[in-house]
Design a protein around this motif. Structure first.
Motif, mmCIF file in Angstrom:
data_model
loop_
_atom_site.group_PDB
_atom_site.id
_atom_site.type_symbol
_atom_site.label_atom_id
_atom_site.label_comp_id
_atom_site.label_asym_id
_atom_site.label_seq_id
_atom_site.Cartn_x
_atom_site.Cartn_y
_atom_site.Cartn_z
ATOM 1 N N PHE A 89 -8.249 9.890 1.347
ATOM 2 C CA PHE A 89 -6.892 10.437 1.443
ATOM 3 C C PHE A 89 -6.724 11.755 0.684
ATOM 4 C CE2 PHE A 89 -6.646 5.684 1.394
ATOM 5 C CZ PHE A 89 -6.729 5.557 2.775
ATOM 6 N N PRO A 90 -7.211 11.887 -0.550
ATOM 7 C CA PRO A 90 -7.145 13.223 -1.173
ATOM 8 C C PRO A 90 -7.982 14.266 -0.429
ATOM 9 C CG PRO A 90 -8.370 11.687 -2.569
ATOM 10 C CD PRO A 90 -7.706 10.876 -1.513
ATOM 11 N N THR A 91 -9.058 13.824 0.225
ATOM 12 C CA THR A 91 -9.862 14.766 1.013
ATOM 13 C C THR A 91 -9.066 15.298 2.199
ATOM 14 O OG1 THR A 91 -11.887 13.566 0.415
ATOM 15 C CG2 THR A 91 -11.998 15.048 2.316
ATOM 16 N N VAL A 92 -8.352 14.421 2.874
ATOM 17 C CA VAL A 92 -7.537 14.842 4.018
ATOM 18 C C VAL A 92 -6.418 15.776 3.551
ATOM 19 C CG1 VAL A 92 -5.968 14.019 5.818
ATOM 20 C CG2 VAL A 92 -8.089 12.778 5.356
ATOM 21 N N ILE A 93 -5.816 15.471 2.399
ATOM 22 C CA ILE A 93 -4.756 16.334 1.869
ATOM 23 C C ILE A 93 -5.309 17.709 1.535
ATOM 24 C CG2 ILE A 93 -3.172 16.651 -0.075
ATOM 25 C CD1 ILE A 93 -2.867 13.587 -0.163
ATOM 26 N N LEU A 94 -6.477 17.758 0.889
ATOM 27 C CA LEU A 94 -7.092 19.041 0.554
ATOM 28 C C LEU A 94 -7.456 19.818 1.817
ATOM 29 C CD1 LEU A 94 -8.113 20.899 -1.697
ATOM 30 C CD2 LEU A 94 -10.298 19.673 -1.626
ATOM 31 N N CYS A 95 -7.925 19.127 2.835
ATOM 32 C CA CYS A 95 -8.211 19.755 4.122
ATOM 33 C C CYS A 95 -6.952 20.416 4.685
ATOM 34 C CB CYS A 95 -8.756 18.718 5.102
ATOM 35 S SG CYS A 95 -8.698 19.192 6.846
ATOM 36 N N TRP A 290 -12.665 17.032 -12.259
ATOM 37 C CA TRP A 290 -13.602 17.993 -11.691
ATOM 38 C C TRP A 290 -14.675 17.285 -10.870
ATOM 39 C CZ3 TRP A 290 -13.945 22.773 -10.375
ATOM 40 C CH2 TRP A 290 -15.186 23.384 -10.173
ATOM 41 N N GLU A 291 -15.099 16.109 -11.323
ATOM 42 C CA GLU A 291 -16.105 15.347 -10.589
ATOM 43 C C GLU A 291 -15.573 14.906 -9.225
ATOM 44 O OE1 GLU A 291 -19.257 14.885 -11.341
ATOM 45 O OE2 GLU A 291 -18.928 16.146 -13.112
ATOM 46 N N THR A 292 -14.308 14.483 -9.194
ATOM 47 C CA THR A 292 -13.697 14.092 -7.923
ATOM 48 C C THR A 292 -13.618 15.278 -6.973
ATOM 49 O OG1 THR A 292 -12.379 12.371 -8.987
ATOM 50 C CG2 THR A 292 -11.630 13.152 -6.836
ATOM 51 N N LEU A 293 -13.223 16.438 -7.505
ATOM 52 C CA LEU A 293 -13.120 17.635 -6.679
ATOM 53 C C LEU A 293 -14.478 18.017 -6.098
ATOM 54 C CD1 LEU A 293 -11.270 19.862 -5.636
ATOM 55 C CD2 LEU A 293 -11.819 21.185 -7.689
ATOM 56 N N LYS A 294 -15.539 17.866 -6.874
ATOM 57 C CA LYS A 294 -16.877 18.194 -6.370
ATOM 58 C C LYS A 294 -17.278 17.262 -5.229
ATOM 59 C CE LYS A 294 -19.267 18.155 -10.220
ATOM 60 N NZ LYS A 294 -20.435 18.314 -11.136
ATOM 61 N N ILE A 295 -16.760 16.037 -5.227
ATOM 62 C CA ILE A 295 -17.075 15.086 -4.161
ATOM 63 C C ILE A 295 -16.316 15.424 -2.886
ATOM 64 C CG2 ILE A 295 -16.824 12.682 -3.426
ATOM 65 C CD1 ILE A 295 -17.378 11.859 -6.326
ATOM 66 N N ILE A 296 -15.015 15.669 -3.022
ATOM 67 C CA ILE A 296 -14.174 15.816 -1.826
ATOM 68 C C ILE A 296 -14.164 17.239 -1.276
ATOM 69 C CG2 ILE A 296 -12.713 13.939 -2.638
ATOM 70 C CD1 ILE A 296 -10.565 15.981 -3.306
ATOM 71 N N PHE A 297 -14.498 18.242 -2.101
ATOM 72 C CA PHE A 297 -14.383 19.634 -1.659
ATOM 73 C C PHE A 297 -15.242 19.930 -0.427
ATOM 74 C CE2 PHE A 297 -15.491 24.138 -1.701
ATOM 75 C CZ PHE A 297 -14.242 24.726 -1.825
ATOM 76 N N ILE A 301 -13.742 21.020 3.317
ATOM 77 C CA ILE A 301 -14.069 22.283 3.984
ATOM 78 C C ILE A 301 -14.557 22.033 5.407
ATOM 79 C CG2 ILE A 301 -15.728 24.186 4.018
ATOM 80 C CD1 ILE A 301 -13.549 24.719 2.093
ATOM 81 N N ILE A 302 -15.438 21.039 5.573
ATOM 82 C CA ILE A 302 -15.969 20.727 6.903
ATOM 83 C C ILE A 302 -14.855 20.224 7.822
ATOM 84 C CG2 ILE A 302 -17.558 19.256 8.190
ATOM 85 C CD1 ILE A 302 -19.372 19.253 5.717
ATOM 86 N N LEU A 303 -14.011 19.330 7.301
ATOM 87 C CA LEU A 303 -12.904 18.825 8.101
ATOM 88 C C LEU A 303 -11.965 19.952 8.517
ATOM 89 C CD1 LEU A 303 -11.953 15.548 6.180
ATOM 90 C CD2 LEU A 303 -13.056 15.712 8.410
ATOM 91 N N CYS A 304 -11.714 20.860 7.593
ATOM 92 C CA CYS A 304 -10.841 22.000 7.882
ATOM 93 C C CYS A 304 -11.414 22.846 9.016
ATOM 94 C CB CYS A 304 -10.654 22.847 6.622
ATOM 95 S SG CYS A 304 -9.799 24.409 6.887
ATOM 96 N N GLY A 305 -12.691 23.188 8.917
ATOM 97 C CA GLY A 305 -13.312 24.034 9.941
ATOM 98 C C GLY A 305 -13.381 23.363 11.293
ATOM 99 N N VAL A 306 -13.833 22.111 11.305
ATOM 100 C CA VAL A 306 -13.960 21.383 12.567
ATOM 101 C C VAL A 306 -12.592 21.219 13.223
ATOM 102 C CG1 VAL A 306 -14.504 19.136 13.571
ATOM 103 C CG2 VAL A 306 -16.081 20.186 11.946
#
Length: 575
Positions: A89-95, A290-297, A301-306
């Motif tokens: 969910f945080p990954t989708v939000i960051l996307c 910072w560790e979480t950000l390194k995982i989801i970043f 990015i890939i989700l955003c581009g695709v």
């Protein structure tokens, strides 16, 4: 192009009925993509609701349908398997944040760089992929637990209903356009299926004709058995699953119902559920470190581009069908906002859905109301109408998608082979072939653009030439024709006879331009050669952009630059 979809302009009635048609087709898609991602089917359904609603209201292309897609799901599955659904969910939000930033930066205009041969290859490859994806709907689980193709009477029965569906969609518009042909076909074939399933019994007690509910139960059982099959993925966004993705999907499938609220969890045999809740009320919060950000970043990015490539290509396709113009930058912002909302409510994210968008256009949906109706109806199905929706036969949905295939394929392109440049034919076949083999539309488009750019550079590298003449003062003048850039530098250098030229040499750029650092370096190299022979080099008719490049080069080019006329460059007002 795609004249099959060009019908009358939309109305409120057309938008509502086409939205209902799309909602019926969205149910199996959302469920199948949720299984690809290794999450609960309801997460896929809720994602399709939020993505579809927000993009319909705020996106840049009325009539385009968005939802949970396989292109996003195949990225998500590894994240869920490795780190758990809480990181999704945080990954989708960051996307979504990245997509909004791209829209605000007005980078949506980059879709204009896609050449027409790439678009043709994309459309034709897409049609083939959608068609091939329907073949999986003819599979079922054998008593031994394996996925096998139908045969005998069940196969003949399903083929018959598929043909009936296609016949209704083809013939009904010739009689009346009061009801979308796809909706009428789905309802008619559903009634036939109910009659057949109630009167025909099978040895195992299953339905004679597979329904949406059967598809859900088959997918659930296949996930439990660790089987890899995409036989219900009937849209082109589903990439071919690599061994790593298959393994990740099987791991994630074991977590489908973990840590999910009882009101929002579908059992193995249904799709009913309650209203979606905010994700932090259902799952453990991930510490934002910072560790979480390194995982989801990287996943974001890939989700955003695709997501943006799929959405902007779909936007371009719908623009061509409807002969209107969508707004690419606004679509980026709309997709971003949709993914942020989707992530907040525990969704898997999504983007534009090509197959459903074409169904919507074919059914008469032209306005934002069609997308809103599809999203709202999808939620109503989950809340109140799940038992009825589960009775829709897969044969009806397959027939609808087969008609989409017929309307999507650019048949006229088959006649263009003799008239198109061979390089354009190669690019078109490359994009179509890559799309069919890899089922990755985003990568196919990127590959096509890169190859087209390389072909363009190669061709224009040979287009630079010079007309040589002398003025009244005895100066030798080289009047250049063609672009000066990295690929044409070698030809540019070979044009000059430094040793035998006059003491004053003029290079006239009236019919050419300097495009990059390689061109500047070539000019500097030439200046050094002339200076070494005690000769003077002059540049004339440089455009302001070329002079700016020379100014930015600093001491790299120390040459006498003559006064030049003004040239005007196209602006970005159309972006």
């Amino acid at each position: 192009m795609l004249n099959f979809f060009r019908i009358q302009s939309g109305s409120v009635k057309d938008d509502v009925l086409s939205g209902l048609t799309v909602a019926l087709a969205l149910v199996p898609e959302a469920i199948a993509f949720a299984f690809v991602a290794g999450v609960s089917p309801l997460i896929g359904l809720y994602s399709a609701f939020f993505i579809g609603l927000v993009t319909a209201l705020f996106g840049g292309r009325p009539g385009m349908i968005s939802g949970a897609t396989g292109a996003m799901a195949v990225v998500i599955v590894s994240l869920v398997a490795l780190h758990g659904v809480e990181y999704l969910f945080p990954t989708v939000i960051l996307c979504g944040i990245f997509q909004i930033l791209i829209g605000l930066a007005r980078l949506g205009k980059l879709i204009r760089m896609v050449p027409h041969p790439v678009m043709l290859g994309f459309v034709n490859g897409l049609a083939i992929v959608i068609g091939l994806a329907q073949l999986g709907s003819f599979k079922t689980l054998s008593p031994e637990g394996n996925l096998v193709y139908l045969s005998g009477a069940p196969l003949m029965l399903m083929l018959l209903l598929v043909l009936i569906t296609m016949g209704i969609i083809w013939l009904l518009p010739k009689a009346t356009q009061a009801v979308p042909a796809s909706l009428a076909a789905i309802l008619t074939v559903t009634l036939l299926s109910l009659a057949i399933n109630s009167s025909v019994t099978t040895p195992g007690g299953e339905n004679a004709l597979a329904t949406v509910g059967d598809m859900l139960r088959t997918n659930t059982k296949a996930a439990e058995l660790g089987l890899n099959d995409s036989h219900h993925k009937s849209d082109a966004e589903v990439p071919v699953e690599s061994k790593e993705v298959v393994a990740a999907s099987q791991v994630a499938a074991t977590k489908i119902t973990e840590k999910t609220d009882s009101k929002s969890t579908a059992d193995a045999g249904g799709i009913s559920g309650g209203l979606p809740n905010l994700f932090f009320l259902q799952y453990d919060l991930v510490p934002m470190t910072w560790e979480t950000l390194k995982i989801i970043f990287p996943f974001a990015i890939i989700l955003c581009g695709v997501g943006l490539i799929e959405s902007l290509m779909t936007l371009t396709l719908i623009d061509e069908i409807t002969e209107t113009r969508g707004k690419g930058n606004r679509e980026c912002i709309g997709q971003g906002a949709a993914n942020i909302v989707c992530g907040m409510f525990g969704g898997m994210g999504g983007c534009a859905m090509i197959g459903q968008s074409l169904i919507n256009v074919n059914s008469g949906g032209r306005g934002r109301l069609s997308g809103v109706t599809a999203a709202v109806c999808l939620l109503l199905f989950v809340l109140f109408l799940a038992p009825l929706i589960e009775q829709i036969p897969m044969a009806a949905l397959v027939g609808v998608m087969f008609m989409v295939v017929i309307g999507t394929f650019e048949w006229a392109s088959l006649k263009m082979f003799q008239r198109m440049p061979r390089s354009d034919v190669f690019v078109m076949l490359l994009v179509a072939g890559y799309t069919v083999l890899m089922h990755d539309l985003a990568s196919a488009v990127i590959l096509g653009v890169i190859v087209s750019a390389l072909v363009f550079a190669w061709q224009h590298a040979t287009h630079i030439a010079a007309d040589v003449k002398y003025n009244e003062f005895g100066c030798k003048i080289y009047q250049l024709h063609g672009p000066l850039f990295f690929a044409s530098v070698s030809s540019f250098k070979d044009m000059f006879d430094v040793n035998n030229d006059t003491d004053d040499v003029v290079i006239d750029f009236y019919f050419t331009r300097v495009y990059d650092q390689s061109g500047l370096e070539a000019i500097n190299w030439l200046a050094v050669k002339y200076q070494g022979c005690g000769k003077r080099l002059h540049l004339t008719h440089l455009s302001p952009e070329c002079r700016k490049l020379l100014d930015q080069a600093g001491d790299l080019v120390e040459i006498n630059v003559s006064e030049d006329p003004q040239y005007h460059v196209a602006t970005d007002r159309l972006a």
